[in-house]
Design a protein around this motif. Structure first.
Motif, short mmCIF file in Angstrom:
data_model
loop_
_atom_site.label_atom_id
_atom_site.label_comp_id
_atom_site.label_asym_id
_atom_site.label_seq_id
_atom_site.Cartn_x
_atom_site.Cartn_y
_atom_site.Cartn_z
N PHE A 85 -10.38 23.90 56.36
CA PHE A 85 -10.87 25.04 57.12
C PHE A 85 -11.15 26.18 56.14
N ALA A 86 -11.66 27.30 56.64
CA ALA A 86 -11.77 28.49 55.80
C ALA A 86 -10.38 28.88 55.34
N TYR A 87 -10.23 29.08 54.03
CA TYR A 87 -8.89 29.26 53.46
C TYR A 87 -8.79 30.61 52.77
N LYS A 88 -7.73 31.35 53.08
CA LYS A 88 -7.45 32.63 52.42
C LYS A 88 -6.28 32.42 51.48
N ARG A 89 -6.52 32.61 50.19
CA ARG A 89 -5.49 32.37 49.18
C ARG A 89 -4.61 33.61 49.06
N VAL A 90 -3.42 33.56 49.60
CA VAL A 90 -2.46 34.66 49.46
C VAL A 90 -1.11 34.07 49.04
N ALA A 91 -0.44 34.76 48.13
CA ALA A 91 0.88 34.30 47.67
C ALA A 91 1.92 34.75 48.70
N ASN A 92 1.95 34.02 49.82
CA ASN A 92 2.69 34.49 50.98
C ASN A 92 4.07 33.86 51.14
N TYR A 93 4.72 33.45 50.03
CA TYR A 93 6.01 32.80 50.19
C TYR A 93 7.13 33.82 50.40
N VAL A 94 7.90 33.60 51.42
CA VAL A 94 9.14 34.34 51.63
C VAL A 94 10.24 33.33 51.95
#
Length: 817
Positions: free
Chosen positions: A480-489
């Motif tokens: 799918f359309a992908y947004k690369r964000v370093a979203n690890y918590v």
């Protein structure tokens, strides 16, 4: 389908046949071959025939004229849209400098870092054929891959399946989401394919070439001579994320990450909104990383918004004012969005590697004008914009008056509020960020509604609910359309972990499995369990880092000199030699994208998946060239070791390195203020030279710090030494440092000199009393082993405090109950 969408899609796919051609497929029909420009001897452009076939296999044959426009760009005497694609392809191909003939089907993509040099000669490294995901293999020296055709076959088969499953449908008026989907598809599959490799250097990926061609095609359709470059960027990101006025750390872990995510998403929102209002596809956003974007836009004389006509500069001012009005309500303009544009000629994108003299201005005066100059002028315009006084800022007249009936938010410390949660005052914006911080870890898609204001534009959902909105997946494996964000918590795994009992009751949020860990939970979860208790310190560490000299790398990195032997010399070592400029739009795009990719994808994977030892590291911000992490101090130190080595392996370029600051803190200390101290330490790491780390306030080179970390293990082997002796080592370090200082001074008090010169004798005396063993041989072994600490003191001085501190921290004991 709008004409502008058709030309954009044709530009995106015009060279997709180069991908298919490398698979070795021969199944081209007569219609496909009409684009190959064949005569009796040979066919000149077989890849154009493969473009025709690839578009069919992607399921896009129903789009009228798409195949003809995309596949005809090598023909002569073209007109209309076919001519536009041809021109855009030529401008976007500016990077193609002549090299050696090669087998293009086996040649691998040269790492863009191999084209950059400031102080050191660069070496050629090549990426394997692969998908562009966080699992990538790093570059090596092998230019060709004998198994390339088989790899391309597997890659292309996966590409076809994903294209089919995407069910791309461009036969409608609004194709915004379709363009985002196909852009992600192409980036995933064509990033490691050279755009050209026959008689030219294979250093720019097919994806960057396709994206730039598409954006230029859209601009050319409006004006054949000139276009606009728009740049937007957050100012004072740290002021936004780390508001230093709040007194409470409550909900802070969720809010910090949500604010960081908000920066990334707001940048996307503004860029997408500009494209929407200009009625151009989102693929005209050619750069987007670290809170900054660059858009290639047509040269419009007028822009119509809400039935009102603007000149282009009025339109940019309108967008900027609208965005900053919204920031005024969120944090009273502590953070602003800067927006600027320049007008440029297409001919300035053409490859113009003529010789020029160093003493003449490197920035485009009295020398050939090329892409390097274009970006320099854009950066200059942007810096002027940031420094410009904004007369539209209003005084917040009722701000102080509001506090007669309201309290200030205990978290941000800025916004007046009457609402309370868990006995603390919280404003509507911090509450919104708290909700984002709780929600985004449990959802699959980012939902963006461009019709709403910034603060309300984002939601996080598990299903696509409204096809008129924009969606990004947060999973790179999702097609799918992908947004690369370093979203690890980090999330709570065992709510009954015994270590949580060590959290003071007033700080314990009573979290359950699946909740985002608070910083207090992270602090205690780093403790190590032994039979008699838990060991370590309940300390967090902040790690702040960024790439050294990145501005200089973008401005000067592609400039080189040539000596009498015809060898290239890095720009910093050029004296009287002539200068060549290898900068092109595609190379700058590629360098930005790969640098951002390391922080948003590779680093995220390391923290999230690769190692158990990083499970308590919290990604506050990672993107562009910036990094801000919070975690238990032992995990931060372990990651720091790996990053120094790993980033070097990724770039294989000694001019690319990071400087780091690591700040140790207690979980109940105001983290916003500690972030400011970490920034000060990072500036200290970059003073005078770069490639350094500041730990415990001590500056060391990154090569030195790896050696010092190894000494912590050496201290652990000497567990027979008493803590009292080890604390005396600090005194001996200070005495030795003072002695060195005094020896370099005149008129020194001899008594003071003698007192500090005794440090080694005192060291031996206390060591002898500290090392006791009934076995004389063992005692002598321990004595000789511990004697090397004196050598370390002489070699490292105060830098030895780094491994000594870490070792003593690990010896702190807590009872299990």
């Amino acid at each position: 389908m709008r004409d502008v969408d058709l030309i954009a899609l044709a530009g995106l796919l015009h060279d997709i046949g180069k991908f298919r051609q490398r698979t070795g497929k021969k199944d081209l029909d007569d219609h496909d071959m009409t684009f190959a420009l064949c005569n009796e001897q040979k066919c000149s452009y077989i890849h154009a025939a493969h473009t025709s076939k690839a578009i069919e296999e992607m399921g896009l044959v129903g789009i009228e004229n798409l195949v003809e426009i995309a596949s005809s760009h090598h023909e002569n005497n073209l007109n209309d849209d076919k001519k536009i694609i041809q021109l855009a392809d030529r401008y976007a191909s500016a990077e193609r400098k002549e090299g050696e003939s090669s087998n293009f089907k086996k040649t691998k993509l040269m790492s863009i870092f191999s084209e950059v040099a400031l102080c050191n000669e660069n070496e050629e490294f090549f990426f394997p054929v692969q998908k562009f995901t966080s699992n990538i293999a790093y570059p090596n020296r092998e230019k060709e891959d004998s198994q390339a055709q088989e790899k391309y076959q597997r890659l292309y088969n996966d590409f076809k399946k994903d294209a089919e499953n995407l069910q791309l449908n461009f036969n409608k008026e609004d194709n915004f989401l379709e363009f985002l989907k196909i852009k992600s598809l192409l980036e995933k599959y064509t990033t490691f394919i050279p755009s050209s490799s026959y008689r030219s250097y294979p250093d720019v990926s097919l994806f960057d070439h396709l994206l730039l061609t598409s954006a230029l095609s859209v601009a050319l359709k409006t004006n054949k001579d000139k276009f606009y470059l728009i740049q937007g960027d957050f100012t004072s990101i740290q002021s936004f994320i780390f508001s230093k006025f709040g007194e409470s750390n409550k909900f802070l872990a969720k809010i910090l990450r949500a604010k960081s995510l908000f920066v990334s998403l707001s940048t996307e929102y503004i860029a997408l909104k500009i494209c929407k209002l200009l009625q151009i596809p989102p693929t005209n956003i050619v750069l987007s990383a670290g809170g900054k974007f660059t858009i290639i836009a047509p040269k419009y004389e007028k822009v119509k918004v809400n039935n009102k006509e603007f000149t282009f500069d009025e339109f940019i001012e309108y967008i900027k004012d609208e965005i900053n009005k919204q920031f005024a309500t969120i944090n009273y303009l502590q953070t602003k969005f800067a927006l600027t544009f320049i007008e440029e000629k297409y001919e300035h994108l053409q490859y113009n590697n003529k010789i020029f003299e160093k003493e003449k201005n490197l920035h485009c005066q009295n020398r050939p004008y090329n892409a390097s100059c274009v970006f320099w002028n854009l950066a200059k315009s942007f810096e002027e914009e940031k420094l410009k006084f904004d007369s539209n800022i209003e005084v917040f007249e009722d701000y102080i008056e509001e506090f007669k009936s309201k309290e200030k938010c205990d978290i941000c410390g800025i916004v007046p509020t009457t609402e309370k949660i868990d006995d603390i005052y919280i404003c509507k914006f911090c509450k919104k960020f708290k909700e984002i911080g709780e929600k985004f870890t449990k959802k699959k898609y980012i939902q963006i509604d461009l019709s709403k204001d910034l603060i309300d534009a984002f939601d996080f959902v598990n299903d696509i609910q409204n096809h008129n909105l924009i969606y990004f997946s947060m999973d790179e494996n999702d097609n799918f359309a992908y947004k690369r964000v370093a979203n690890y918590v980090p999330l709570i795994e065992d709510e009954n972990d015994k270590r949580y009992k060590l959290i003071e009751e007033k700080f314990d949020e009573r979290l359950k499995k699946g909740d985002v860990k608070s910083f207090y939970h992270i602090a205690v979860e780093g403790l190590k369990e032994e039979d008699d208790g838990f060991y370590g310190r309940k300390y967090l560490a902040i790690l702040k880092a960024d790439v050294d000299n990145l501005g200089q790398i973008f401005i000067y990195g592609f400039k080189k000199g040539k000596n009498e032997k015809n060898d290239y010399i890095p720009i910093k070592r050029v004296k009287n030699e002539k200068i060549f400029d290898e900068a092109t739009f595609s190379r700058i795009m590629s360098l930005s994208r790969f640098t951002d990719f390391y922080f948003t994808s590779i680093l995220k994977k390391k923290i999230k998946e690769e190692k158990e030892e990083y499970k308590n590291i919290y990604t506050v911000f990672a993107g562009g060239d910036d990094l801000f992490l919070i975690g238990h101090y032992e995990e931060i130190i372990a990651l720091h070791k790996e990053l120094i080595i790993d980033f070097k392996k990724f770039t294989q370029n000694s001019d690319f390195h990071l400087s780091y600051a690591i700040k140790f803190i207690s979980a109940n200390v105001p983290i916003m203020q500690m972030a400011e101290f970490a920034e000060e330490d990072l500036n200290k790491a970059k003073d005078f030279n770069k490639n350094n780390s500041v730990i415990f306030g001590i500056k060391v080179s990154n090569e030195e710090v790896l050696e010092l970390y190894a000494l912590e293990d050496e201290f652990k082997k000497m567990d027979y030494l008493s803590e009292s002796f080890l604390y005396k080592v600090y005194t001996f370090i200070d005495m030795q440092q003072t002695l060195i200082f005094l020896q370099n001074m005149q008129n020194v008090n001899s008594q003071v000199l003698i007192e500090n010169a005794r440090w080694k004798a005192l060291f031996n005396y206390y060591l002898k009393n500290s090392v006791k063993d009934k076995n004389k041989l063992e005692q002598e072994r321990k004595w000789n082993e511990a004697l090397q600490i004196a050598d370390w003191i002489e070699k490292w001085g105060e830098k030895l405090k780094i491994p000594l501190n870490l070792y003593l921290y690990s010896k702190r004991k807590y009872k299990k109950d």
